[in-house]
Design a protein around this motif. Structure first.
Motif, PDB file in Angstrom:
ATOM      1  N   PHE A 185       0.790  -1.212   0.090  1.00 24.23           N
ATOM      2  CA  PHE A 185       0.075   0.045  -0.019  1.00 24.23           C
ATOM      3  C   PHE A 185       0.884   1.438  -0.038  1.00 24.23           C
ATOM      4  CE2 PHE A 185      -1.990   3.424   2.162  1.00 24.23           C
ATOM      5  CZ  PHE A 185      -3.224   3.476   1.676  1.00 24.23           C
ATOM      6  N   ARG A 186       1.621   1.278   0.893  1.00 24.93           N
ATOM      7  CA  ARG A 186       2.594   2.513   1.254  1.00 24.93           C
ATOM      8  C   ARG A 186       3.500   2.877   0.035  1.00 24.93           C
ATOM      9  NH1 ARG A 186       6.160   4.533   6.209  1.00 24.93           N
ATOM     10  NH2 ARG A 186       6.857   6.331   5.681  1.00 24.93           N
ATOM     11  N   ARG A 187       4.246   1.637  -0.595  1.00 27.74           N
ATOM     12  CA  ARG A 187       5.038   1.846  -1.679  1.00 27.74           C
ATOM     13  C   ARG A 187       4.270   2.261  -2.964  1.00 27.74           C
ATOM     14  NH1 ARG A 187      10.110   3.018   0.038  1.00 27.74           N
ATOM     15  NH2 ARG A 187      11.041   1.497   1.265  1.00 27.74           N
ATOM     16  N   VAL A 188       3.173   1.648  -3.110  1.00 27.41           N
ATOM     17  CA  VAL A 188       2.560   1.980  -4.406  1.00 27.41           C
ATOM     18  C   VAL A 188       2.069   3.527  -4.503  1.00 27.41           C
ATOM     19  CG1 VAL A 188       0.519   1.772  -5.944  1.00 27.41           C
ATOM     20  CG2 VAL A 188       1.685  -0.220  -4.828  1.00 27.41           C
ATOM     21  N   LEU A 189       1.482   3.925  -3.194  1.00 26.39           N
ATOM     22  CA  LEU A 189       1.133   5.433  -3.096  1.00 26.39           C
ATOM     23  C   LEU A 189       2.453   6.169  -3.294  1.00 26.39           C
ATOM     24  CD1 LEU A 189      -0.923   7.262  -2.565  1.00 26.39           C
ATOM     25  CD2 LEU A 189      -0.575   7.177  -0.125  1.00 26.39           C
ATOM     26  N   GLN A 190       3.652   5.549  -2.642  1.00 29.99           N
ATOM     27  CA  GLN A 190       4.844   6.452  -2.696  1.00 29.99           C
ATOM     28  C   GLN A 190       5.251   6.826  -4.330  1.00 29.99           C
ATOM     29  OE1 GLN A 190       7.911   4.814  -0.586  1.00 29.99           O
ATOM     30  NE2 GLN A 190       9.623   6.122  -1.960  1.00 29.99           N
ATOM     31  N   VAL A 191       5.171   5.720  -5.054  1.00 27.66           N
ATOM     32  CA  VAL A 191       5.425   5.738  -6.403  1.00 27.66           C
ATOM     33  C   VAL A 191       4.488   6.693  -7.275  1.00 27.66           C
ATOM     34  CG1 VAL A 191       5.443   4.529  -8.769  1.00 27.66           C
ATOM     35  CG2 VAL A 191       6.457   3.469  -6.638  1.00 27.66           C
ATOM     36  N   LEU A 192       3.082   6.720  -6.876  1.00 32.90           N
ATOM     37  CA  LEU A 192       2.093   7.417  -7.424  1.00 32.90           C
ATOM     38  C   LEU A 192       2.332   8.897  -7.215  1.00 32.90           C
ATOM     39  CD1 LEU A 192      -1.103   5.337  -7.141  1.00 32.90           C
ATOM     40  CD2 LEU A 192       0.407   5.858  -9.253  1.00 32.90           C
ATOM     41  N   LEU A 193       2.858   9.236  -5.970  1.00 33.23           N
ATOM     42  CA  LEU A 193       3.185  10.534  -5.597  1.00 33.23           C
ATOM     43  C   LEU A 193       4.332  11.044  -6.488  1.00 33.23           C
ATOM     44  CD1 LEU A 193       2.425  10.474  -1.704  1.00 33.23           C
ATOM     45  CD2 LEU A 193       1.130  11.762  -3.202  1.00 33.23           C
ATOM     46  N   ASN A 194       5.243  10.338  -6.408  1.00 34.75           N
ATOM     47  CA  ASN A 194       6.163  10.692  -7.406  1.00 34.75           C
ATOM     48  C   ASN A 194       6.001  10.889  -8.751  1.00 34.75           C
ATOM     49  OD1 ASN A 194       8.743   9.639  -9.401  1.00 34.75           O
ATOM     50  ND2 ASN A 194       9.849  10.685  -7.520  1.00 34.75           N
ATOM     51  N   LEU A 195       5.115  10.349  -9.232  1.00 32.41           N
ATOM     52  CA  LEU A 195       4.565  10.247 -10.760  1.00 32.41           C
ATOM     53  C   LEU A 195       3.878  11.552 -10.712  1.00 32.41           C
ATOM     54  CD1 LEU A 195       3.935   6.895 -11.827  1.00 32.41           C
ATOM     55  CD2 LEU A 195       6.079   8.146 -12.230  1.00 32.41           C
ATOM     56  N   LEU A 196       2.944  11.943  -9.892  1.00 32.62           N
ATOM     57  CA  LEU A 196       2.142  13.028 -10.132  1.00 32.62           C
ATOM     58  C   LEU A 196       2.962  14.339  -9.678  1.00 32.62           C
ATOM     59  CD1 LEU A 196      -0.561  14.211 -10.539  1.00 32.62           C
ATOM     60  CD2 LEU A 196      -1.303  13.720  -8.190  1.00 32.62           C
ATOM     61  N   GLY A 197       3.641  14.358  -8.680  1.00 31.41           N
ATOM     62  CA  GLY A 197       4.462  15.255  -8.178  1.00 31.41           C
ATOM     63  C   GLY A 197       5.318  15.880  -9.508  1.00 31.41           C
ATOM     64  N   ASN A 198       6.163  15.014 -10.180  1.00 33.87           N
ATOM     65  CA  ASN A 198       6.924  15.278 -11.301  1.00 33.87           C
ATOM     66  C   ASN A 198       5.946  15.828 -12.482  1.00 33.87           C
ATOM     67  OD1 ASN A 198       9.184  14.388 -10.406  1.00 33.87           O
ATOM     68  ND2 ASN A 198       9.125  12.574 -11.281  1.00 33.87           N
ATOM     69  N   ALA A 199       4.656  15.294 -12.731  1.00 32.51           N
ATOM     70  CA  ALA A 199       3.847  15.750 -13.745  1.00 32.51           C
ATOM     71  C   ALA A 199       3.401  17.469 -13.405  1.00 32.51           C
ATOM     72  CB  ALA A 199       2.448  14.901 -13.781  1.00 32.51           C
ATOM     73  N   ILE A 200       3.268  17.362 -12.141  1.00 34.60           N
ATOM     74  CA  ILE A 200       3.017  19.037 -11.593  1.00 34.60           C
ATOM     75  C   ILE A 200       4.049  20.001 -11.884  1.00 34.60           C
ATOM     76  CG2 ILE A 200       2.101  20.209  -9.716  1.00 34.60           C
ATOM     77  CD1 ILE A 200       0.355  18.190  -8.554  1.00 34.60           C
ATOM     78  N   ARG A 201       5.310  19.411 -11.401  1.00 29.13           N
ATOM     79  CA  ARG A 201       6.252  20.155 -11.487  1.00 29.13           C
ATOM     80  C   ARG A 201       6.758  20.809 -12.759  1.00 29.13           C
ATOM     81  NH1 ARG A 201       9.764  16.999  -8.900  1.00 29.13           N
ATOM     82  NH2 ARG A 201       9.113  17.908  -6.988  1.00 29.13           N
ATOM     83  N   TYR A 202       6.759  19.706 -13.781  1.00 26.96           N
ATOM     84  CA  TYR A 202       7.221  19.944 -15.027  1.00 26.96           C
ATOM     85  C   TYR A 202       6.080  20.183 -16.387  1.00 26.96           C
ATOM     86  CZ  TYR A 202      11.440  18.450 -12.945  1.00 26.96           C
ATOM     87  OH  TYR A 202      12.366  18.059 -12.047  1.00 26.96           O
ATOM     88  N   SER A 203       4.907  20.508 -15.803  1.00 26.61           N
ATOM     89  CA  SER A 203       3.710  20.819 -16.781  1.00 26.61           C
ATOM     90  C   SER A 203       3.757  22.315 -16.432  1.00 26.61           C
ATOM     91  CB  SER A 203       2.453  20.237 -15.998  1.00 26.61           C
ATOM     92  OG  SER A 203       2.491  18.791 -16.393  1.00 26.61           O
ATOM     93  N   PRO A 204       3.072  22.827 -17.934  1.00 29.20           N
ATOM     94  CA  PRO A 204       2.984  24.168 -17.637  1.00 29.20           C
ATOM     95  C   PRO A 204       1.796  24.845 -16.965  1.00 29.20           C
ATOM     96  CG  PRO A 204       2.513  23.214 -19.898  1.00 29.20           C
ATOM     97  CD  PRO A 204       3.121  22.169 -19.152  1.00 29.20           C
ATOM     98  N   GLU A 205       1.506  25.915 -16.614  1.00 36.66           N
ATOM     99  CA  GLU A 205       0.525  26.702 -15.991  1.00 36.66           C
ATOM    100  C   GLU A 205      -0.819  26.148 -16.759  1.00 36.66           C
ATOM    101  OE1 GLU A 205       1.190  30.323 -14.647  1.00 36.66           O
ATOM    102  OE2 GLU A 205       2.802  29.811 -13.261  1.00 36.66           O
TER     103      GLU A 205
END
Length: 455
Positions: free
Chosen positions: A347-367
Motif C-alpha cells: 500500500f505505502r510503496r505504491v502510493l509513494q510511486v504515484l506521488l512521485n509520478l504525479l509530483g513530477n507531472a505537476i512540477r514540469y507541466s505548464p500552467e
C-alpha cells in the motif's frame, strides 16, 4: 471612509500624547490611552523604525478592534522630541463572524477539532474539544493536506479545493487522519481590504464510517513521506537526529516568518524566508530519498503483498497533491470513484510511486494545463498511467530517465534525481514495472503495472 487627515503625536518614549478621536478611540479599545505607550503593535514598530532611521516613513496600517477591521495609510514624521502621525484613507469594515465556531469555542461541538489555516493552507491553529481524540503532534505550520488525507466526494471532487479556488465556504470534505474518518468544513476569512487570509472551520469525527488502518493513515500524514527504518539502526538514528529534526524546525520557523504570523515584516525578508523554507523542504526530501535508496538496495529487500486498488490509490495521491496543482492552475482528471483496478502490492510503496509520478507531472507541466490519471487492466496486469502536457522526453533520454541521480540536465532544485530510480526499483520489487512513453512537445505518460487480482 474619511478624506480628512487623522493626526497624533508620540513622544520619545513611545507614549501617545495627543490624538484625534478615531486614533484615540482605537488606542482606548486596545486597553490604553493618552500619555501611555502605543497599544497598537504594528504602529508602535513603525514609529520606532522611523525614529531609528531619522526619516519619514509611509506604510499601510492594519488594525482591528471588537467592532471593525481598519485599513489606513500612515505617515510618520520623526523629530528630536518624538514623532508626528498623519493617517489618511481611514477605512473600516464591520467584523463578520464566520458561520463556524471560533477557535475559543472548540468545546461547542462534540468530537471535533477547530482549525485555522493561512492562504497557503498552512495550519496556524488547531484545538480539540474535551471529548475529542488527541491532536497529532507536530501539526504547527504543516499543510492542511499533510495532516488530513483528503477524500473525493461522489463526483470525484474535493470541496476544499473548490472553496480555495473560489475563496468561499465549504462543507462535506471527507478526510482521514491518525486512523480516524472525519468531516471537514470551513469558512473563508478576509482582512479589512477584502484580501483572502485563509479558512477557519471544524473537523468532526464521522459517524458510521470505517477509518483507515492506523499504519496506513500514519504513513500518509508523515511529513517525511516515503521513508522507512534504515537497515542500520545507528545510521538511521544519526540521519534523523543530525538532519531530519533540525531541517523540520528550520522549515517550520521559515514558514512562520514568511507567513508573517507574528506580525508584518518587509516583503523582501518574507521572500527570503520563503526561499529558506523551500530549500529546507528540498533537503528534507533528499534525506528521505537517500534513506530509501539505502533501504531498497540492501540484500533481501522485500515489499509487502497487500490487496490494493490502483484507482483508490490514484485518488489518494490527487488528494495529497491537488493543492499544488491548483497553485499552477493545473487540472487533474483523476479516476472516478467507480474506476477500480484491483492489484497486489505494498500500500505505502505504491502510493509513494504515484506521488512521485504525479509530483513530477505537476512540477514540469505548464500552467493552466491538464494531467490525466487512468487505470486499466491487460491480462494479469493492473495498470495506472499518469499523463501530462509537459515538454516531453526524447527517445535517448527515456533510456536514462530511470537511472540514479539523473535529472535530464536540469539545474533547478526540483528534485534529487533519485525519485524515478527508486520508483522503478519499488515497482519491480512488487513484481511489476514502471515504463515511460513520450515524445518531445507531446508530454509524458508514465505507467505503473502490478500483478492484477480479482475484485
Amino acid at each position: 471612509m474619511s478624506e480628512r487627515i487623522i493626526r497624533g503625536r508620540v513622544d520619545r518614549a513611545g507614549a501617545l500624547i495627543s490624538a484625534d478621536a478615531p486614533l484615540l478611540r482605537l488606542q482606548q479599545r486596545a486597553g490604553s490611552g493618552l500619555d501611555k505607550p502605543l497599544a497598537l503593535p504594528h504602529l508602535a514598530r513603525l514609529v520606532a523604525l522611523a525614529q531609528r532611521l531619522h526619516r519619514d516613513i509611509s506604510r499601510p496600517l492594519y488594525a482591528a478592534d471588537d467592532h471593525s477591521d481598519i485599513h489606513a495609510l500612515i505617515r510618520i514624521v520623526p523629530d528630536a522630541d518624538g514623532a508626528n502621525l498623519e493617517i489618511s484613507d481611514w477605512r473600516t469594515r464591520p467584523v463578520t463572524l464566520p458561520q463556524v465556531p471560533a477557535i475559543a469555542d472548540a468545546a461547542a461541538v462534540p468530537q471535533s477539532w477547530t482549525w485555522e489555516c493561512d492562504p497557503q493552507l498552512r495550519l496556524v491553529a488547531l484545538r480539540a474539544a474535551l471529548d475529542a481524540p488527541a491532536i497529532p503532534e507536530g501539526w504547527e505550520g504543516r499543510s492542511l493536506s499533510e495532516l488530513f488525507e483528503l477524500q473525493p466526494d461522489e463526483d470525484g471532487r474535493f470541496p476544499v479545493l473548490r472553496a480555495l479556488a473560489r475563496q468561499s465556504r465549504f462543507e462535506g470534505q471527507r478526510v482521514q487522519v491518525a486512523g480516524m474518518a472525519m468531516n471537514l468544513s470551513g469558512e473563508a476569512l478576509f482582512d479589512a481590504t477584502g484580501h483572502f487570509t485563509g479558512f477557519r472551520g471544524l473537523a468532526i469525527v464521522a459517524e458510521g464510517e470505517v477509518a483507515a488502518e492506523p499504519k496506513a493513515a500514519a504513513a500518509l500524514v508523515d511529513p517525511a513521506f516515503g521513508s522507512l527504518p534504515l537497515s542500520d539502526p545507528q545510521f538511521g538514528r544519526r540521519i534523523d537526529g543530525a538532519l531530519r529534526g533540525p531541517l523540520s524546525r528550520i522549515i517550520a520557523t521559515a514558514e512562520t516568518i514568511s507567513g508573517q504570523f507574528d506580525g508584518p515584516i518587509r516583503a523582501d525578508y518574507a521572500r527570503y524566508a520563503g526561499d529558506i523554507a523551500h530549500a529546507g523542504r528540498h533537503l528534507l526530501g533528499l534525506v528521505d530519498d537517500l534513506a530509501d535508496l539505502q533501504n531498497i538496495e540492501r540484500p533481501g529487500f522485500k515489499t509487502a503483498r497487500d490487496e490494493i486498488d490502483l484507482g483508490d490509490l490514484a485518488r489518494r495521491a490527487v488528494g495529497l497533491l491537488g493543492m499544488k496543482a491548483e497553485e499552477k492552475g493545473i487540472r487533474i482528471d483523476a479516476p472516478r470513484t467507480d474506476d477500480k483496478a484491483p492489484a497486489t502490492g505494498e500500500f505505502r510503496r505504491v502510493l509513494q510511486v504515484l506521488l512521485n509520478l504525479l509530483g513530477n507531472a505537476i512540477r514540469y507541466s505548464p500552467e493552466n494545463s491538464q494531467i490525466w490519471i487512468r487505470v486499466d487492466r491487460e491480462g494479469d496486469r493492473a495498470m495506472v498511467t499518469v499523463a501530462d502536457q509537459g515538454q516531453g522526453i526524447d527517445a535517448d533520454q527515456q533510456a536514462v530517465v530511470f537511472e540514479k541521480f539523473e535529472r535530464l540536465g536540469r539545474t533547478d532544485s526540483g528534485g534529487s534525481g533519485l525519485g524515478l530510480y527508486i520508483a522503478r526499483r519499488l515497482a519491480r520489487a512488487m513484481d511489476g514495472d514502471l515504463t515511460v512513453d513520450s515524445a518531445p512537445g507531446q508530454g509524458a505518460r508514465f505507467t505503473l503495472s502490478l500483478p492484477a487480482r480479482e475484485a
